[in-house]
Scaffold this active site. Structure first.
Site, mmCIF file in Angstrom:
data_model
loop_
_atom_site.group_PDB
_atom_site.id
_atom_site.type_symbol
_atom_site.label_atom_id
_atom_site.label_comp_id
_atom_site.label_asym_id
_atom_site.label_seq_id
_atom_site.Cartn_x
_atom_site.Cartn_y
_atom_site.Cartn_z
ATOM 1 N N HIS A 169 -7.612 19.538 9.770
ATOM 2 C CA HIS A 169 -7.735 19.989 8.332
ATOM 3 C C HIS A 169 -7.089 18.837 7.441
ATOM 4 C CE1 HIS A 169 -9.335 23.864 10.092
ATOM 5 N NE2 HIS A 169 -8.098 23.729 10.712
ATOM 6 N N SER A 290 -7.108 -6.334 -7.469
ATOM 7 C CA SER A 290 -7.891 -5.885 -8.660
ATOM 8 C C SER A 290 -7.975 -7.045 -9.586
ATOM 9 C CB SER A 290 -7.409 -4.823 -9.090
ATOM 10 O OG SER A 290 -7.820 -4.317 -10.310
ATOM 11 N N LYS A 296 -2.536 -4.150 -7.128
ATOM 12 C CA LYS A 296 -3.414 -3.521 -6.145
ATOM 13 C C LYS A 296 -3.761 -4.618 -4.939
ATOM 14 C CE LYS A 296 -5.931 -0.611 -6.702
ATOM 15 N NZ LYS A 296 -6.692 0.497 -6.937
ATOM 16 N N GLU A 303 -13.352 -0.038 3.797
ATOM 17 C CA GLU A 303 -14.465 0.536 2.854
ATOM 18 C C GLU A 303 -16.054 0.284 2.949
ATOM 19 O OE1 GLU A 303 -12.447 1.574 -1.337
ATOM 20 O OE2 GLU A 303 -11.881 -0.278 -0.547
ATOM 21 N N GLN A 335 -45.448 -2.085 11.604
ATOM 22 C CA GLN A 335 -44.600 -3.387 11.234
ATOM 23 C C GLN A 335 -43.371 -3.124 10.431
ATOM 24 O OE1 GLN A 335 -47.164 -6.907 10.035
ATOM 25 N NE2 GLN A 335 -46.479 -6.508 7.865
HETATM 26 N N1 ARG Z 1 -47.158 -8.242 12.511
HETATM 27 C C1 ARG Z 1 -47.628 -7.162 13.321
HETATM 28 C C2 ARG Z 1 -46.553 -5.975 13.405
HETATM 29 O O1 ARG Z 1 -45.399 -6.251 13.266
HETATM 30 C C3 ARG Z 1 -48.085 -7.793 14.495
HETATM 31 C C4 ARG Z 1 -49.225 -6.847 15.419
HETATM 32 C C5 ARG Z 1 -50.475 -6.864 14.353
HETATM 33 N N2 ARG Z 1 -51.265 -6.138 15.030
HETATM 34 C C6 ARG Z 1 -52.695 -5.947 14.365
HETATM 35 N N3 ARG Z 1 -53.330 -5.357 15.114
HETATM 36 N N4 ARG Z 1 -52.855 -6.464 13.197
HETATM 37 O O2 ARG Z 1 -46.659 -4.889 13.901
#
Ligand code: ARG
Length: 471
Positions: A169, A290, A296, A303, A335
């Site tokens: 604590h 600082s 400081k 941090e 993606q």
């Molecule tokens: N740039 C795409 C990704 O990172 C690659 C795969 C794309 N595939 C597709 N069918 N468009 O997911």
């Protein structure tokens, strides 16, 4: 131009999928869709996976040995020239890293280059690339975690005589060896190493050969591709393989736990370097001043390590949220995994390196820590245990010592400073040997079970810990 109006892209299009389209792509959408600005980090992995696929196509009889040799040599050339001059990345309208490599290949090898994508999709390709890339990153991170552990052991060994207050604590609880504090963090990081190794095993599975979603119709020997790329096993279901990002979630999860541990080290160090605690001093090399207050010395390094935990947690949440509603199989949403995973790995590596530097340069103020450990009735439990040894039930001993503490607080003294007569007024079981029992040395020495803070235990734990990270 009015909002929403199509913006035409006048660059020469080198898309991989233009045949079915008659209209150009809107420029704003294109910039939104393209991933090359970040997935270029998968370049080396993409070339490596492409060479393995080329070999598999040769073994399957799709490419003759002459064709395969030409493609391999073109891929080697692409890898070498782009690595020698990364500015080539900036001089291309490529949609993603896969189209970049393929269009380069076609530039060098002509129509033959167009044969490489036989039996492969960007869906199994990107999953393969990401796994190859992440496997290496996990190895780097594993090594950096080990470095923090090593720094903790060195710090422990160099300060074996240092005693600090232990807290619960954030109230003074019982004295502990400073080395014991170091080993507590060592254990957290030991679990991180285990977790990373387990995640690595599930990263190390080959998806290539799953093609777009249904599997490939060419006689590709997936086991042999796996061996060539160092994968331990192959995926068992093509739909799952192209849409699985569990390995990213697991990595982000493991990294989030690493970040939690580093943040806790950081918090302890920030606290213990305050004037109020004064147990540690940070090296100038990892502190800042600082702009306004000349006196400081701020623990910005720690941090930031503490703060960057939030960033890594954010990536974990982003990945989970992106994946949770996706229908099978591949969806473009996925993606979005890259930037989160890339930044998670980068941030984890930075935090680990900075933490190692802070620990390697930390100064411990032994006398200040000891003075703190000797005050605040942290030997009260010791007095209760003493009474228990003399035959008093623990509950009664707890109450008796509670009353002694109250008396000591009233007379502004520590337990060991109360005269024997006064102590005996609370229980006749108390004798002259009580002062040995109340000493810091005996308080520590009695915690001699496995996992305890007794000096010989801690020595043994350091020796064992050293072995655990040497293998
Ligand atoms: N740039 C795409 C990704 O990172 C690659 C795969 C794309 N595939 C597709 N069918 N468009 O997911």
């Amino acid at each position: 131009m009015p909002r929403g109006k199509l913006q035409m892209n006048d660059e020469t299009d080198n898309k991989l999928w233009g045949g079915r389209f008659s209209g150009p792509t809107d420029a704003t959408f294109r910039a939104f869709n393209d991933s090359f600005r970040f997935d270029r980090r998968l370049f080396a992995a993409d070339v490596r996976g492409s060479i393995a696929h080329c070999n598999a196509l040769q073994a399957a009889g799709v490419l003759s040995s002459v064709e395969a040799a030409q493609i391999r040599s073109a891929l080697d050339t692409i890898l070498e020239t782009v690595q020698a001059d990364p500015s080539q990345f900036d001089q291309t309208p490529a949609e993603d890293v896969h189209s970049f490599v393929e269009s380069r290949l076609i530039q060098i090898a002509g129509d033959l280059g167009g044969k490489l994508h036989t039996g492969r999709s960007r869906n199994d390709q990107v999953a393969t690339d990401l796994r190859l890339w992440l496997r290496d990153e996990i190895d780097l991170i594993f090594g950096l975690v080990t470095e923090v552990q090593r720094a903790l052991l060195e710090l422990a060994q160099a300060n074996m005589s240092v005693v600090i207050p232990g807290y619960t604590h954030l109230q003074r609880a019982q004295p502990i060896l400073f080395a014991h504090w170091c080993l507590a963090y060592f254990e957290m990081l030991a679990r991180d190493r285990e977790r990373l190794s387990e995640v690595r095993r599930r990263v190390n599975v080959l998806p290539l050969g799953s093609a777009a979603l249904a599997g490939t119709s060419y006689a590709i020997d997936r086991e042999s591709v796996a061996r060539e790329l160092g994968f331990e096993s192959i995926s068992r279901n093509s739909l799952d393989a192209v849409s699985d990002r569990d390995f990213c979630l697991e990595f982000a999860g493991a990294a989030a736990i690493v970040a939690t541990h580093l943040s806790r080290i950081a918090e302890d160090i920030i606290l213990y370097t305050t004037t109020e605690f004064g147990f540690f001093e940070l090296s100038d090399a990892v502190a800042t001043g600082s702009s306004l207050m000349p006196q400081k010395k701020n623990p910005d390094s720690m941090e930031l390590v503490r703060g960057k935990g939030g960033r890594i947690f954010g990536h974990l949440m982003a990945l989970l949220t992106t994946m949770k509603g996706l229908p099978l199989a591949y969806n473009k949403d996925m993606q979005e995994d890259k930037e989160s995973i890339f930044d998670t790995a980068d941030t984890a590596k930075e935090c680990l390196s900075v933490t190692t530097t802070v620990l390697r340069n930390l100064r411990v103020n032994e006398s200040r820590a000891r003075a703190a450990a000797e005050q605040g009735y942290m030997n009260a439990t010791e007095l209760a245990d003493y009474l228990v040894r003399k035959g008093m039930p623990f509950r009664e001993a707890h109450d008796t010592v509670g009353r002694i503490v109250k008396r000591a607080i009233d007379s502004q003294s520590e337990l060991q400073d109360l005269p024997l007569d006064e102590l005996r007024g609370f229980s006749s079981l108390i004798d002259g040997d009580v002062f040995v029992a109340l000493s810091l040395e005996s308080t520590l020495a009695t915690k001699s079970q496995t996992g305890g803070t007794a000096p010989e235990r801690v020595e043994a734990a350091i020796t064992a810990a050293r072995q655990r990270i040497s293998s």
